[in-house]
Design an enzyme around this catalytic site. Structure first.
Site, PDB file in Angstrom:
ATOM      1  N   ASP A  63       0.877  -1.303  -0.120  1.00 45.71           N
ATOM      2  CA  ASP A  63      -0.087   0.156   0.068  1.00 45.71           C
ATOM      3  C   ASP A  63       0.971   1.290   0.104  1.00 45.71           C
ATOM      4  O   ASP A  63       1.958   1.108   0.339  1.00 45.71           O
ATOM      5  CB  ASP A  63      -1.129   0.005   1.193  1.00 45.71           C
ATOM      6  N   ASP A  65       1.413   4.932   1.863  1.00 41.43           N
ATOM      7  CA  ASP A  65       1.037   5.610   2.914  1.00 41.43           C
ATOM      8  C   ASP A  65       1.610   7.244   2.607  1.00 41.43           C
ATOM      9  O   ASP A  65       2.767   7.284   2.047  1.00 41.43           O
ATOM     10  CB  ASP A  65       1.434   5.336   4.221  1.00 41.43           C
ATOM     11  N   ASP A 146       9.489   3.239  12.848  1.00 37.74           N
ATOM     12  CA  ASP A 146      10.299   2.302  13.845  1.00 37.74           C
ATOM     13  C   ASP A 146      11.738   2.137  12.916  1.00 37.74           C
ATOM     14  O   ASP A 146      12.705   2.336  13.490  1.00 37.74           O
ATOM     15  CB  ASP A 146       9.777   0.822  13.744  1.00 37.74           C
TER      16      ASP A 146
HETATM   17  P1  ATP Z   1       3.824  -3.398   4.651  1.00 41.84           P
HETATM   18  O1  ATP Z   1       2.824  -2.386   4.660  1.00 41.84           O
HETATM   19  O2  ATP Z   1       4.855  -3.638   3.867  1.00 41.84           O
HETATM   20  O3  ATP Z   1       3.504  -4.379   5.826  1.00 41.84           O
HETATM   21  P2  ATP Z   1       5.075  -0.834   6.228  1.00 41.84           P
HETATM   22  O4  ATP Z   1       6.561  -0.349   6.349  1.00 41.84           O
HETATM   23  O5  ATP Z   1       4.343   0.029   5.138  1.00 41.84           O
HETATM   24  O6  ATP Z   1       5.079  -2.419   5.602  1.00 41.84           O
HETATM   25  P3  ATP Z   1       2.752  -0.379   7.921  1.00 41.84           P
HETATM   26  O7  ATP Z   1       2.519  -1.264   9.288  1.00 41.84           O
HETATM   27  O8  ATP Z   1       1.911  -0.329   6.679  1.00 41.84           O
HETATM   28  O9  ATP Z   1       4.181  -0.848   7.599  1.00 41.84           O
HETATM   29  O10 ATP Z   1       3.264   1.043   8.452  1.00 41.84           O
HETATM   30  C1  ATP Z   1       3.434   2.157   7.819  1.00 41.84           C
HETATM   31  C2  ATP Z   1       4.800   2.899   8.522  1.00 41.84           C
HETATM   32  O11 ATP Z   1       4.320   3.347   9.614  1.00 41.84           O
HETATM   33  C3  ATP Z   1       5.957   1.995   8.638  1.00 41.84           C
HETATM   34  O12 ATP Z   1       6.717   2.031   7.610  1.00 41.84           O
HETATM   35  C4  ATP Z   1       6.602   2.868  10.107  1.00 41.84           C
HETATM   36  O13 ATP Z   1       7.224   3.824   9.357  1.00 41.84           O
HETATM   37  C5  ATP Z   1       5.568   3.384  10.611  1.00 41.84           C
HETATM   38  N1  ATP Z   1       4.878   2.311  11.731  1.00 41.84           N
HETATM   39  C6  ATP Z   1       3.809   1.440  11.727  1.00 41.84           C
HETATM   40  N2  ATP Z   1       3.938   0.728  12.854  1.00 41.84           N
HETATM   41  C7  ATP Z   1       4.889   1.231  13.744  1.00 41.84           C
HETATM   42  C8  ATP Z   1       5.224   0.981  14.951  1.00 41.84           C
HETATM   43  N3  ATP Z   1       4.574   0.039  15.658  1.00 41.84           N
HETATM   44  N4  ATP Z   1       6.375   1.584  15.237  1.00 41.84           N
HETATM   45  C9  ATP Z   1       6.705   2.701  14.786  1.00 41.84           C
HETATM   46  N5  ATP Z   1       6.680   3.076  13.339  1.00 41.84           N
HETATM   47  C10 ATP Z   1       5.497   2.235  13.017  1.00 41.84           C
HETATM   48 MG    MG Z   2       2.247  -0.203   4.493  1.00 41.00          MG
END
Ligand code: ATP
Ligand code: MG
Length: 468
Positions: A63, A65, A146
């Site tokens: 996705d 963001d 993170d």
């Molecule tokens: P994917 O969507 O591929 O699983 P993602 O990195 O986009 O991975 P998401 O859970 O969609 O992960 O979250 C988007 C962003 O928000 C992350 O890349 C991170 O920067 C931040 N984020 C999400 N959850 C956390 C958390 N628990 N602690 C710190 N930052 C977070």
């Molecule tokens: Mg994501």
């Protein structure tokens, strides 16, 4: 703001478009529309998180963001197809049919976030908001990310990437590194322990030593995470296409014991071997299905996870005098209930899971008219798949699996004859049936197709039993 020694610089390293590979052609049109409209309205607008990371790695993002300095209300004014969600930290969801683009306003730093909501708002006598400290600028926003690899900002104004934490170098080196002091960041939100595992498994990254060291000692912090949130994380780890490496890392760091204590204890015990094999094969199969874009269901996964502990408990109850069916039912309830304290598995999963388990007993009967009725049961296909898997790992009689494989391929008259009392056709234990306990190759939980299935040739499992 912090210096590089603690993980983030106050000035970003800006990587201009010619020096990186993130191309607009690979960003979804909907995300681009949102980015452009924010920019054209005079706001900062960045693509952030997994979207930038995955594009840099040449992978397809799940996705997209977006982060902006526009406040949620500003975002809503710009998009008619927009809804604000969340109470304390409002996010804007912009809808394009079924596609949702999430837009988050830069957040204030963690210290501020601990304060009372009211205290963060400075209002005038009429209650109008004069200053809103819930929101911050991009330098604050870094601290709600993170890993450095997840903290890259793709700027729609000039297509450059802003890197405050060294994420570009870490991505190029295949390293997962927490921003700031790792132990403090894991304590702040222990789900990050599991996110480290998930991203390491998914991206094939190494966890940088400083971020890796606390993974095992801090595993007990997972006890404090709401079980519903752990359920979400478990699904992401196990149904996201990288279940096998996730599982291995979870075991290595002691996270698995926190999530599934009964399973973990069994896997380490002497009687654990068939269940270890059963679980691993299920995870391999799930990864393979995801890779081939076939659907996967959590029911089979939880069945494979909990089958061992349920069996073990059922045997105890039987020894105490319960009938086999009753023992299994009680054991399944007990094991599922205990599991809820760690990972909240919803009923829509545990109910069919228990059915699949009980059907393992019913599938042991191969004579009498009621046997044929099993074929029409809604969970037959999944229960049969589990039986085949159990047969392969030495937890069920391969001839029994063969019987059900044979029965499905027969026409009605043949079936009726096969289940006659005294019939020798395909009876479990028959010598010289010649066939093999052919694994179904079907989806865990996939609905049974017609009588004859077309099947892909299947990978032979090393050490798999039963297959001639
Ligand atoms: P994917 O969507 O591929 O699983 P993602 O990195 O986009 O991975 P998401 O859970 O969609 O992960 O979250 C988007 C962003 O928000 C992350 O890349 C991170 O920067 C931040 N984020 C999400 N959850 C956390 C958390 N628990 N602690 C710190 N930052 C977070
Ligand atoms: Mg994501």
């Amino acid at each position: 703001m912090a210096s590089s020694a603690t993980g983030a610089d106050s000035q970003p390293r800006i990587i201009p478009r010619p020096e990186h590979n993130v191309s607009r052609a690979r960003i979804s049109n909907n995300a681009l529309k949102v980015l452009y409209r924010l920019r054209d309205a005079g706001y900062q607008a960045f693509l952030v998180g997994g979207g930038v990371r995955d594009l840099m790695l040449g992978r397809e993002p799940k996705d997209f963001d977006i982060a902006t300095d526009a406040h949620p209300e500003d975002v809503r004014r710009l998009f008619r197809n927009c809804r604000l969600i969340g109470r304390r930290f409002r996010l804007a969801h912009v809808y394009f049919g079924r596609d949702i683009v999430e837009v988050a306003t830069f957040r204030a730093s963690e210290d501020d976030l601990d304060a009372d909501e009211e205290a963060l708002l400075l209002k005038d006598d009429e209650g109008r908001i004069l200053r809103d400290n819930r929101y911050g600028n991009i330098e604050d926003d870094i601290w709600r990310r993170d890993f450095t690899a997840n903290a890259l900002y793709y700027n729609i104004a000039d297509f450059s990437i802003w890197d405050y934490a060294g994420g570009v170098d870490d991505i190029r080196a295949g390293l997962l590194r927490l921003i700031g002091d790792p132990e403090a960041r894991y304590r702040e939100d222990p789900v990050r322990l599991l996110r480290a595992v998930r991203f390491a498994a998914k991206l094939g990254f190494r966890v940088e030593p400083g971020s890796e060291a606390p993974l095992r000692p801090l595993a007990p912090l997972l006890e404090s995470v709401p079980p519903a949130r752990l359920f979400d994380e478990v699904l992401k780890m196990f149904l996201g296409g990288h279940a096998v490496p996730s599982y291995e890392l979870l075991r290595r760091y002691g996270h698995f014991a926190q999530l599934f204590p009964a399973v973990d204890a069994l896997l380490d015990s002497e009687s654990g071997e068939p269940y270890r094999a059963l679980l691993l094969e299920t995870l391999e199969n799930t990864d393979q299905r995801v890779a081939e874009d076939e659907p996967v269901t959590p029911v089979f996964l939880f069945c494979a996870l909990l089958w061992g502990p349920v069996q073990l408990r059922a045997r105890q109850l039987e020894a105490e005098g319960e009938s086999p069916i009753q023992a299994l039912l009680l054991a399944a309830d007990e094991v599922a209930d205990r599991q809820q304290r760690h990972v909240a598995v919803p009923r829509r999963i545990t109910t069919p899971m228990k059915e699949m388990m009980v059907m393992q007993l019913r599938l042991q009967k191969t004579r009498g008219r009621r046997v044929l009725g099993m074929l029409a049961r809604p969970r037959f296909r999944a229960a049969y798949d589990l039986l085949c898997l159990r047969a392969r790992v030495g937890d069920a009689d391969p001839a029994l699996a063969e019987f059900w494989t044979g029965l499905q391929a027969m026409d009605e008259a043949e079936r009726a004859a096969a289940v006659e009392p005294g019939s020798r056709r395909g009876a479990p234990g028959d010598a010289g049936t010649g066939g093999s306990a052919q694994p179904s190759g079907a989806a865990p939980g996939e609905p049974a197709p017609g009588k004859r299935r077309r099947r892909r040739p299947r990978r032979r499992k090393p050490g798999g039993s039963g297959a001639g």
